[in-house]
Write an enzyme that holds these catalytic residues in place. Structure first.
Site, short mmCIF file in Angstrom:
data_model
loop_
_atom_site.label_atom_id
_atom_site.label_comp_id
_atom_site.label_asym_id
_atom_site.label_seq_id
_atom_site.Cartn_x
_atom_site.Cartn_y
_atom_site.Cartn_z
N CYS A 198 0.80 -1.26 -0.11
CA CYS A 198 0.00 0.05 -0.01
C CYS A 198 0.96 1.25 -0.07
O CYS A 198 0.50 2.29 -0.41
CB CYS A 198 -0.98 0.00 1.12
SG CYS A 198 -0.14 0.20 2.75
N ILE B 70 -5.17 -6.43 8.65
CA ILE B 70 -6.37 -6.46 9.31
C ILE B 70 -6.05 -7.39 10.47
O ILE B 70 -6.78 -7.21 11.59
CB ILE B 70 -7.60 -7.01 8.62
CG1 ILE B 70 -7.83 -5.77 7.49
CG2 ILE B 70 -8.72 -7.45 9.31
CD1 ILE B 70 -8.32 -4.69 8.20
#
Length: 416
Positions: A50, A190
């Site tokens: 990311c 996550i």
């Protein structure tokens, strides 16, 4: 051997551009094969997260690699070029070691990047774009990253983008223990978010994922509820906090879906943290009243505080990566010397074989043995000393005493 590293990251480009040059997991295999075909060695690894997209190649031309990146993503050179950085040789080696050690991360010292680099390496091996040099480079890099972790405090109280996301939630909500959280995705990031949330007292978590099995596996550890992405509209209105990190090429949460959820919540505020690239949440969500949307680029304040506390450890880690990058280049140079020695020996043996065959033919035709042997010795001597003699002559004529001295030493003329 010429190692090249070309990339773009959170320091050089906005999230908009980073998501345009990112490689999705389902396409990276073919992308690495395509990139490797543009190098002379067929070696290439793509690290795409990311916060960065980096191309590592052996024996590749910098301009050609940049052109490939632009063509692959359909981007204009003037849009990409100002945001790119490039490293060659030892600088490329050190850059990779710094990246894997967390020294170039958005949050200094975060450990997740090492796993991401390892995953990129595994995918490159599966794609067949790894050979001797790149293999040794990445294996050494993993050892260096481990050395940095064990010999410095860079990993003390380890933080990550996940940690920063939870820290932001703590600043907004007085107590996380009473909040309801919706997590979108079930990857490593996550999972870390869930761990930090649990450590901060969150008891109500829902995990939405493309595959329910993966979400269920993660939920067992955190006593959370697993749902599919299709079920998000039913659970979104109940969420005080939404944190999303998937590999989806398209947004998962649109403005309309969030707006509807806020109405059902009677406009109670909702915190949304999008740490995915490409983004999981449409940017227009930020225009909604009572919706507070943050991306990875908004986490800088937390990150800067973290950098200050790790500065000393980072300085120690920098010394390790510098030293280890030099040691790797020593290996590269030794490899190049082995190739040169092998080539020189092969050339000498070819000359020997040619002249011996000629001598044997003369003997078979009844030639005088002594004369044939003398001729063989003379021809072999002349052929072997021809190149060194030429080099000595050129160095002498040019007054190049340094080269002349090196040649004399190599030929054993100056014995101490």
């Amino acid at each position: 051997m010429s190692l090249v590293a070309i990339g773009i990251n959170h320091k050089t480009a906005t999230v908009d551009l980073r998501e345009k040059v990112a490689f999705s997991p389902d396409k990276i295999h073919d992308a690495m094969k395509s990139l490797a075909s543009r190098t002379r060695s067929g070696e290439a690894v793509i690290v795409s997260t990311c916060n960065r997209t980096e191309l590592y190649c052996n024996n590749g031309d910098e301009a050609d690699i940049i052109e490939w990146l632009e063509e692959y993503h359909g981007l204009d050179h003037q849009d990409v070029a100002p945001c790119l950085y490039n490293y060659h040789g030892q600088a490329a080696v050190r850059h990779l070691m710094r990246v894997a050690s967390g020294l170039d991360s958005l949050i200094l010292g975060e450990p997740q990047i090492l796993g991401q680099v390892k995953q990129a390496f595994v995918k490159a091996k599966e794609a067949g774009t790894v050979a001797l040099t790149i293999d040794r480079l990445f294996q050494n890099t993993f050892s260096v990253a481990k050395k940095v972790r064990t010999e410095t405090e860079i990993g003390a109280a380890a933080v990550s983008v996940a940690f920063a996301a939870v820290s932001m939630a703590k600043h907004i909500f007085s107590s996380l223990s009473t909040t309801k959280v919706l997590l979108i995705g079930a990857g490593e990031t996550i999972e870390l978010v869930a761990k930090h949330l649990k450590d901060n007292g969150v008891a109500s978590m829902v995990v939405a994922n493309r595959t329910l099995e993966r979400a269920q596996s993660m939920c067992e550890e955190f006593n959370a509820t697993a749902i599919t992405l299709a079920q998000i509209p039913d659970f979104l209105p109940k969420a005080d906090i939404v944190i999303s990190s998937t590999a989806s090429p398209l947004p998962i949460l649109g403005k309309g879906m969030v707006e509807k959820a806020l109405k059902q919540r009677r406009h109670q505020p909702m915190l949304l943290v999008d740490i995915a690239v490409p983004r999981d949440i449409e940017p227009e969500v930020a225009d909604l009243d009572d919706a507070f949307l943050y991306t990875v680029d908004d986490l800088h304040s937390i990150i800067e505080q973290n950098k200050a506390s790790r500065k000393e450890a980072a300085e120690q880690a920098e010394l390790i990566t510098e030293e280890q990058s030099y040691l790797f280049m020593d290996w590269v140079r030794s490899l190049e010397s082995v190739d040169s020695i092998r080539e020189y020996r092969s050339q000498s043996m070819a000359i020997k074989d040619e002249l011996v065959e000629r001598a044997l033919n003369k003997l078979a035709q009844g030639g005088d043995t002594e004369q044939v042997l003398i001729e063989l010795a003379n021809r072999l001597t002349n052929r072997l000393i021809h190149a060194p003699t030429q080099a000595l002559t050129v160095a002498s004529r040019q007054g190049d005493l340094n080269t002349l001295g090196q040649l004399r030493t190599a030929l054993g003329l100056d014995k101490n």
